[in-house]
Scaffold this active site. Structure first.
Site, PDB file in Angstrom:
ATOM      1  N   PRO A  24      -9.719  -7.774   5.183  1.00 34.27           N
ATOM      2  CA  PRO A  24     -10.139  -7.245   6.490  1.00 34.27           C
ATOM      3  C   PRO A  24     -10.909  -6.208   6.077  1.00 34.27           C
ATOM      4  CG  PRO A  24      -7.826  -6.666   6.371  1.00 34.27           C
ATOM      5  CD  PRO A  24      -8.006  -7.824   5.492  1.00 34.27           C
ATOM      6  N   ASN A  25     -11.808  -5.816   6.963  1.00 34.21           N
ATOM      7  CA  ASN A  25     -12.814  -4.695   6.787  1.00 34.21           C
ATOM      8  C   ASN A  25     -13.667  -4.513   5.635  1.00 34.21           C
ATOM      9  OD1 ASN A  25     -11.684  -3.265   9.444  1.00 34.21           O
ATOM     10  ND2 ASN A  25     -10.106  -2.987   8.218  1.00 34.21           N
ATOM     11  N   ARG A  45     -19.047   1.328   5.044  1.00 32.26           N
ATOM     12  CA  ARG A  45     -17.701   1.776   5.208  1.00 32.26           C
ATOM     13  C   ARG A  45     -17.443   2.852   4.189  1.00 32.26           C
ATOM     14  NH1 ARG A  45     -12.185  -1.540   3.866  1.00 32.26           N
ATOM     15  NH2 ARG A  45     -10.697   0.066   4.602  1.00 32.26           N
ATOM     16  N   TYR A 100     -15.413   3.527  -1.358  1.00 33.34           N
ATOM     17  CA  TYR A 100     -15.833   2.059  -1.407  1.00 33.34           C
ATOM     18  C   TYR A 100     -17.006   1.797  -2.266  1.00 33.34           C
ATOM     19  CZ  TYR A 100     -11.478   1.823   1.163  1.00 33.34           C
ATOM     20  OH  TYR A 100     -10.219   1.869   1.860  1.00 33.34           O
ATOM     21  N   ASN A 129      -9.179  -9.625  -2.868  1.00 29.27           N
ATOM     22  CA  ASN A 129      -8.884  -8.146  -2.230  1.00 29.27           C
ATOM     23  C   ASN A 129      -8.433  -8.338  -0.936  1.00 29.27           C
ATOM     24  OD1 ASN A 129      -8.814  -5.574  -1.142  1.00 29.27           O
ATOM     25  ND2 ASN A 129     -10.990  -5.018  -2.029  1.00 29.27           N
ATOM     26  N   ALA A 142      -5.938  -3.933   3.725  1.00 25.72           N
ATOM     27  CA  ALA A 142      -4.707  -3.285   4.163  1.00 25.72           C
ATOM     28  C   ALA A 142      -3.694  -4.171   4.169  1.00 25.72           C
ATOM     29  CB  ALA A 142      -5.025  -2.586   5.446  1.00 25.72           C
ATOM     30  N   GLU A 169      -5.267  -9.873  -7.768  1.00 21.30           N
ATOM     31  CA  GLU A 169      -5.261  -8.578  -6.832  1.00 21.30           C
ATOM     32  C   GLU A 169      -6.332  -7.677  -7.083  1.00 21.30           C
ATOM     33  OE1 GLU A 169      -1.711  -6.958  -5.091  1.00 21.30           O
ATOM     34  OE2 GLU A 169      -2.718  -5.191  -4.875  1.00 21.30           O
ATOM     35  N   HIS A 178      -8.840  -4.055  -5.902  1.00 17.92           N
ATOM     36  CA  HIS A 178      -8.970  -3.237  -5.018  1.00 17.92           C
ATOM     37  C   HIS A 178     -10.311  -2.364  -5.611  1.00 17.92           C
ATOM     38  CE1 HIS A 178      -5.403  -3.947  -2.789  1.00 17.92           C
ATOM     39  NE2 HIS A 178      -4.850  -3.694  -4.027  1.00 17.92           N
ATOM     40  N   ARG A 191      -4.204   7.417  -3.652  1.00 19.37           N
ATOM     41  CA  ARG A 191      -4.529   7.730  -2.113  1.00 19.37           C
ATOM     42  C   ARG A 191      -3.216   8.014  -1.325  1.00 19.37           C
ATOM     43  NH1 ARG A 191      -8.435   3.294  -0.031  1.00 19.37           N
ATOM     44  NH2 ARG A 191      -8.699   4.807   1.432  1.00 19.37           N
TER      45      ARG A 191
HETATM   46  C1  DQA Z   1      -8.807  -1.432  -0.479  1.00 17.69           C
HETATM   47  C2  DQA Z   1      -7.598  -0.424  -0.337  1.00 17.69           C
HETATM   48  C3  DQA Z   1      -6.711  -0.931   0.712  1.00 17.69           C
HETATM   49  O1  DQA Z   1      -5.806   0.267   0.911  1.00 17.69           O
HETATM   50  C4  DQA Z   1      -7.609  -0.781   1.956  1.00 17.69           C
HETATM   51  O2  DQA Z   1      -6.977  -0.964   3.090  1.00 17.69           O
HETATM   52  C5  DQA Z   1      -8.907  -1.605   1.913  1.00 17.69           C
HETATM   53  C6  DQA Z   1      -9.564  -1.526   0.845  1.00 17.69           C
HETATM   54  C7  DQA Z   1      -9.617  -1.323  -1.760  1.00 17.69           C
HETATM   55  O3  DQA Z   1     -10.393  -2.292  -1.983  1.00 17.69           O
HETATM   56  O4  DQA Z   1      -9.648  -0.156  -2.316  1.00 17.69           O
HETATM   57  O5  DQA Z   1      -9.135  -2.069   2.987  1.00 17.69           O
HETATM   58  O6  DQA Z   1      -8.170  -2.936  -0.721  1.00 17.69           O
END
Ligand code: DQA
Length: 149
Positions: A11-12, A19, A24, A75, A78, A99, A101, A108
């Site tokens: 998501p996102n 963003r 990021y 990835n 959240a 995984e 990020h 954070r």
């Molecule tokens: C993320 C880190 C997560 O905590 C966050 O909710 C994201 C992006 C990252 O790529 O740093 O959406 O996965």
């Protein structure tokens, strides 16, 4: 024999580029997918990328990966910190999942320090911006014995 790689974004992450670029980076999701595709160009790897803002769709993508993929770079956004359902899906498919990020989640907010998924993944990489994906792909190439040293 060729390998199949699923690059899965949660998501996102469709908003990458606009963003919170200070967190990021400025690359879009399409830029990242292209960089990964170019990176594996020299290898016999079939590549597909997908993104969804919906937990169930991400689970479906993981299930479908069983049919064609040999590994997943994921990835989970959240959902990393909340989703037992994604954890169960990763366990169920019995594929190596890495995984990833962009940000260093450990530096954070406290709620980002915990991953419900990392324990069932092959490993996790965080904090290197878009390059985290390249490092994860290299880890998978190593795991497949396509990349040495
Ligand atoms: C993320 C880190 C997560 O905590 C966050 O909710 C994201 C992006 C990252 O790529 O740093 O959406 O996965």
């Amino acid at each position: 024999m060729g390998k199949g790689l699923l690059l899965l974004h949660g998501p996102n992450l469709n908003l990458l580029g606009t963003r919170q670029p200070e967190v990021y980076g400025s690359m879009t999701l399409a830029d990242i997918n292209r960089a990964v595709e170019q990176h594996i160009d020299a290898y016999d790897v079939q590549f597909r990328a997908a993104q969804s803002n919906h937990e169930g769709v991400l689970i479906d993508c993981l299930h479908e990966a069983r049919e064609w993929a040999d590994g997943v770079v994921f990835n989970p956004g959240a959902y990393t910190h909340t989703s037992i359902a994604l954890r169960d899906a990763i366990t169920a498919i019995e594929l190596p999942v890495i995984e990833v990020h962009l940000s260093n989640v450990h530096g954070r907010e406290a709620f980002r320090h915990k991953s419900l998924l990392a324990g069932v993944c092959l490993g996790a990489i965080a904090g290197f911006g878009w390059h985290s994906y390249i490092l994860a792909v290299d880890a998978l190439l190593h795991y497949w014995d396509l990349l040495r040293d």
